[in-house]
Motif scaffolding. Structure first.
Motif, mmCIF file in Angstrom:
data_model
loop_
_atom_site.group_PDB
_atom_site.id
_atom_site.type_symbol
_atom_site.label_atom_id
_atom_site.label_comp_id
_atom_site.label_asym_id
_atom_site.label_seq_id
_atom_site.Cartn_x
_atom_site.Cartn_y
_atom_site.Cartn_z
ATOM 1 N N SER A 10 -38.025 78.470 68.277
ATOM 2 C CA SER A 10 -38.669 77.335 68.946
ATOM 3 C C SER A 10 -37.673 76.222 69.228
ATOM 4 C CB SER A 10 -39.805 76.789 68.064
ATOM 5 O OG SER A 10 -40.366 75.617 68.626
ATOM 6 N N ASP A 11 -37.931 75.467 70.306
ATOM 7 C CA ASP A 11 -37.114 74.285 70.591
ATOM 8 C C ASP A 11 -37.687 73.061 69.880
ATOM 9 O OD1 ASP A 11 -39.388 74.012 72.112
ATOM 10 O OD2 ASP A 11 -38.359 74.289 74.026
ATOM 11 N N SER A 12 -38.824 73.249 69.167
ATOM 12 C CA SER A 12 -39.399 72.197 68.335
ATOM 13 C C SER A 12 -39.385 72.689 66.889
ATOM 14 C CB SER A 12 -40.812 71.856 68.819
ATOM 15 O OG SER A 12 -41.344 70.772 68.078
ATOM 16 N N VAL A 13 -40.449 72.460 66.149
ATOM 17 C CA VAL A 13 -40.454 72.848 64.737
ATOM 18 C C VAL A 13 -40.875 74.295 64.517
ATOM 19 C CG1 VAL A 13 -40.803 70.510 63.900
ATOM 20 C CG2 VAL A 13 -42.791 71.935 64.407
ATOM 21 N N GLY A 14 -41.518 74.909 65.522
ATOM 22 C CA GLY A 14 -41.895 76.315 65.407
ATOM 23 C C GLY A 14 -43.233 76.562 64.734
ATOM 24 N N GLU A 15 -43.973 75.507 64.480
ATOM 25 C CA GLU A 15 -45.248 75.656 63.770
ATOM 26 C C GLU A 15 -46.268 76.434 64.589
ATOM 27 O OE1 GLU A 15 -48.683 72.845 61.674
ATOM 28 O OE2 GLU A 15 -46.925 71.946 62.605
ATOM 29 N N THR A 16 -46.331 76.161 65.886
ATOM 30 C CA THR A 16 -47.282 76.853 66.757
ATOM 31 C C THR A 16 -47.023 78.349 66.762
ATOM 32 O OG1 THR A 16 -47.476 74.913 68.187
ATOM 33 C CG2 THR A 16 -48.177 77.025 69.108
ATOM 34 N N GLY A 17 -45.759 78.726 66.976
ATOM 35 C CA GLY A 17 -45.401 80.142 66.998
ATOM 36 C C GLY A 17 -45.703 80.826 65.684
ATOM 37 N N GLU A 18 -45.402 80.171 64.587
ATOM 38 C CA GLU A 18 -45.638 80.768 63.274
ATOM 39 C C GLU A 18 -47.122 81.004 63.020
ATOM 40 O OE1 GLU A 18 -44.556 80.131 58.532
ATOM 41 O OE2 GLU A 18 -44.085 78.538 59.980
ATOM 42 N N PHE A 40 -36.908 79.689 63.282
ATOM 43 C CA PHE A 40 -35.637 79.151 63.783
ATOM 44 C C PHE A 40 -35.991 77.947 64.673
ATOM 45 C CE2 PHE A 40 -34.618 83.456 62.654
ATOM 46 C CZ PHE A 40 -33.297 83.414 62.219
ATOM 47 N N PRO A 41 -36.092 76.765 64.084
ATOM 48 C CA PRO A 41 -36.520 75.587 64.851
ATOM 49 C C PRO A 41 -35.372 74.889 65.578
ATOM 50 C CG PRO A 41 -36.274 74.995 62.563
ATOM 51 C CD PRO A 41 -35.941 76.470 62.650
ATOM 52 N N HIS A 42 -35.750 74.033 66.528
ATOM 53 C CA HIS A 42 -34.819 73.149 67.248
ATOM 54 C C HIS A 42 -33.674 73.927 67.915
ATOM 55 C CE1 HIS A 42 -37.061 69.981 65.330
ATOM 56 N NE2 HIS A 42 -36.716 70.416 64.123
ATOM 57 N N ILE A 43 -34.030 75.033 68.535
ATOM 58 C CA ILE A 43 -33.037 75.839 69.258
ATOM 59 C C ILE A 43 -32.851 75.246 70.651
ATOM 60 C CG2 ILE A 43 -32.495 78.143 70.125
ATOM 61 C CD1 ILE A 43 -32.530 77.748 67.024
ATOM 62 N N ALA A 68 -39.924 75.572 75.704
ATOM 63 C CA ALA A 68 -40.493 74.845 76.842
ATOM 64 C C ALA A 68 -39.662 74.985 78.106
ATOM 65 C CB ALA A 68 -40.644 73.365 76.483
ATOM 66 N N GLU A 69 -38.358 75.116 77.961
ATOM 67 C CA GLU A 69 -37.468 75.153 79.117
ATOM 68 C C GLU A 69 -37.340 76.576 79.653
ATOM 69 O OE1 GLU A 69 -32.977 73.632 80.403
ATOM 70 O OE2 GLU A 69 -33.721 73.294 78.366
ATOM 71 N N GLU A 70 -37.609 76.727 80.923
ATOM 72 C CA GLU A 70 -37.587 78.058 81.554
ATOM 73 C C GLU A 70 -36.219 78.727 81.415
ATOM 74 O OE1 GLU A 70 -38.713 80.227 85.816
ATOM 75 O OE2 GLU A 70 -38.511 78.034 85.697
ATOM 76 N N LYS A 71 -35.164 77.963 81.566
ATOM 77 C CA LYS A 71 -33.808 78.519 81.469
ATOM 78 C C LYS A 71 -33.566 79.142 80.099
ATOM 79 C CE LYS A 71 -30.360 75.766 80.747
ATOM 80 N NZ LYS A 71 -29.313 74.706 80.886
ATOM 81 N N ALA A 110 -39.357 69.599 74.854
ATOM 82 C CA ALA A 110 -39.718 70.162 73.551
ATOM 83 C C ALA A 110 -40.499 69.171 72.696
ATOM 84 C CB ALA A 110 -38.456 70.602 72.804
ATOM 85 N N GLY A 111 -41.415 69.697 71.879
ATOM 86 C CA GLY A 111 -42.071 68.909 70.838
ATOM 87 C C GLY A 111 -43.092 67.897 71.294
ATOM 88 N N LEU A 112 -43.641 68.035 72.504
ATOM 89 C CA LEU A 112 -44.588 67.022 72.997
ATOM 90 C C LEU A 112 -45.864 66.980 72.167
ATOM 91 C CD1 LEU A 112 -44.241 67.429 76.875
ATOM 92 C CD2 LEU A 112 -43.390 65.575 75.443
ATOM 93 N N VAL A 113 -46.337 68.131 71.709
ATOM 94 C CA VAL A 113 -47.553 68.157 70.890
ATOM 95 C C VAL A 113 -47.346 67.370 69.609
ATOM 96 C CG1 VAL A 113 -49.062 69.629 69.506
ATOM 97 C CG2 VAL A 113 -48.439 70.314 71.821
#
Length: 270
Positions: A10-18, A40-43, A68-71, A110-113
Motif C-alpha cells: 500500500s502507498d498508505s498504511v495498508g489497513e484496507t488491503g489487510e 508493506f506500507p507507504h510504498i 492510488a497512483e496508476e503508474k 495516498a491515504g485520503l481515507v
C-alpha cells in the motif's frame, strides 16, 4: 495444509488491503492457521516495488495491493507478471469504473481515507474539550485551549464554543461575574487567542427576561435588571482590558458570523 503467504502492498498504511485479505482468508481458514499476512506500507517508489516482488518470489507469496497512483499499479502488475507472482489490484478496477461513471479524474493521492478519519477524530476531540471546559468549569483548560471566550451570562459563549469545536478548535469559555475573581490562568494565556464577547444592555435585558420566563421564573429578577447588567458589563471591560484581548460585539450577530470573525483573526495570528 499448504502454507499461505500474502503481502499487502500500500502507498498508505495498508489497513484496507489487510482487512479485505483477512475477510477472504477467513472463508478458507477461519483460524488463519498456516497463514501469514504481511503489510508493506507507504510504498512510493519503483525500487520499493522491485524489492517486494523479489521477496515475494523467494517466499512464494501472492501480492494484494492498494495503490492510488496508476503508474505505481502498472509497475507492480508488470513486475508480478514478469516473475509469475499472483497479484490482485483492489483499487484499480473500481477507480476505473468510478472514473467512467462520473467522468472525473481521480486525485491519485495516498491515504485520503485516513486523513478524513483524522479530521473526524480531531473534531470529536475538540467537541469533548468544549464540553469539559465550558462555563469556567476547570481553569486549567485555558492553558490548553486554541480559543478562549469571556463574557457575561447570555452572550452565546457555549453555542459559539460548540460551533468552533466543529471547526476543530479547542475552546474554553469563562463567565465573568463581578462577585467572582476571574481565574489567574486567564491572565497567563496569549491575549491573541482570547476574545471578549459583549452585547448591548438592551438586548441582554431582553434575552435574560426571556430566559427567566422559559425557566418559569419572574422576569423582574435582579439577573435581568438594567442596573445589574450595566454593572456586569463594566466589570467585563475591566477584565478584558487587563487581558488585552479583542472585544467582539455580538449584539446583532449570528453565532456563525462571530465564529468566522474569530477564525479569521486566529488564522491571521498564526
Amino acid at each position: 495444509m499448504k502454507s499461505l503467504k500474502v503481502f499487502v502492498v500500500s502507498d498508505s498504511v495498508g489497513e484496507t488491503g489487510e482487512q479485505v485479505v483477512k475477510a477472504v482468508v477467513a472463508q478458507f481458514r477461519p483460524n488463519f492457521e498456516n497463514t501469514i499476512i504481511r503489510r508493506f506500507p507507504h510504498i512510493d517508489s519503483d525500487d520499493h516495488i522491485s524489492n517486494i516482488v523479489e521477496i515475494a518470489k523467494a517466499q512464494d507469496a501472492l501480492i494484494v495491493f492498494t495503490l492510488a497512483e496508476e503508474k505505481m499499479r502498472k509497475k507492480l502488475e508488470e513486475c508480478c507478471l514478469k516473475e509469475n507472482i499472483p497479484s490482485i489490484d483492489l483499487l484499480g478496477p473500481m477507480i476505473q469504473v468510478f472514473q467512467k461513471k462520473i467522468n472525473e479524474k481521480p486525485l491519485e493521492e495516498a491515504g485520503l481515507v485516513h486523513k478524513l478519519d483524522e479530521d473526524y477524530f480531531k473534531k470529536i476531540e475538540a467537541v469533548e474539550f468544549a464540553v469539559k471546559y465550558d462555563d469556567g468549569r476547570d481553569p486549567r483548560g485555558l492553558l490548553l485551549a486554541d480559543v478562549i471566550l469571556v463574557g457575561v451570562s447570555r452572550t452565546s459563549k457555549t453555542p459559539l464554543s460548540q460551533y468552533l469545536a466543529h471547526k476543530r478548535y479547542k475552546v474554553a469559555n469563562v463567565p465573568l461575574v463581578p462577585e467572582i475573581n476571574p481565574p489567574e490562568e486567564l491572565f497567563l494565556v496569549d491575549p491573541k487567542k482570547c476574545f471578549g464577547l459583549v452585547i448591548s444592555p438592551e438586548k441582554l435585558n431582553m434575552i435574560r427576561k426571556e430566559r427567566l420566563i422559559a425557566l418559569g421564573l419572574n422576569d423582574d429578577a435582579i439577573y435581568a435588571k438594567h442596573e445589574r447588567i450595566e454593572q456586569e458589563i463594566a466589570h467585563f471591560y475591566k477584565v478584558v482590558h487587563r487581558i488585552g484581548c479583542t472585544v467582539i460585539d455580538v449584539t446583532n450577530r449570528a453565532v456563525e458570523e462571530t465564529a468566522n470573525d474569530i477564525i479569521e483573526r486566529i488564522e491571521q495570528n498564526k
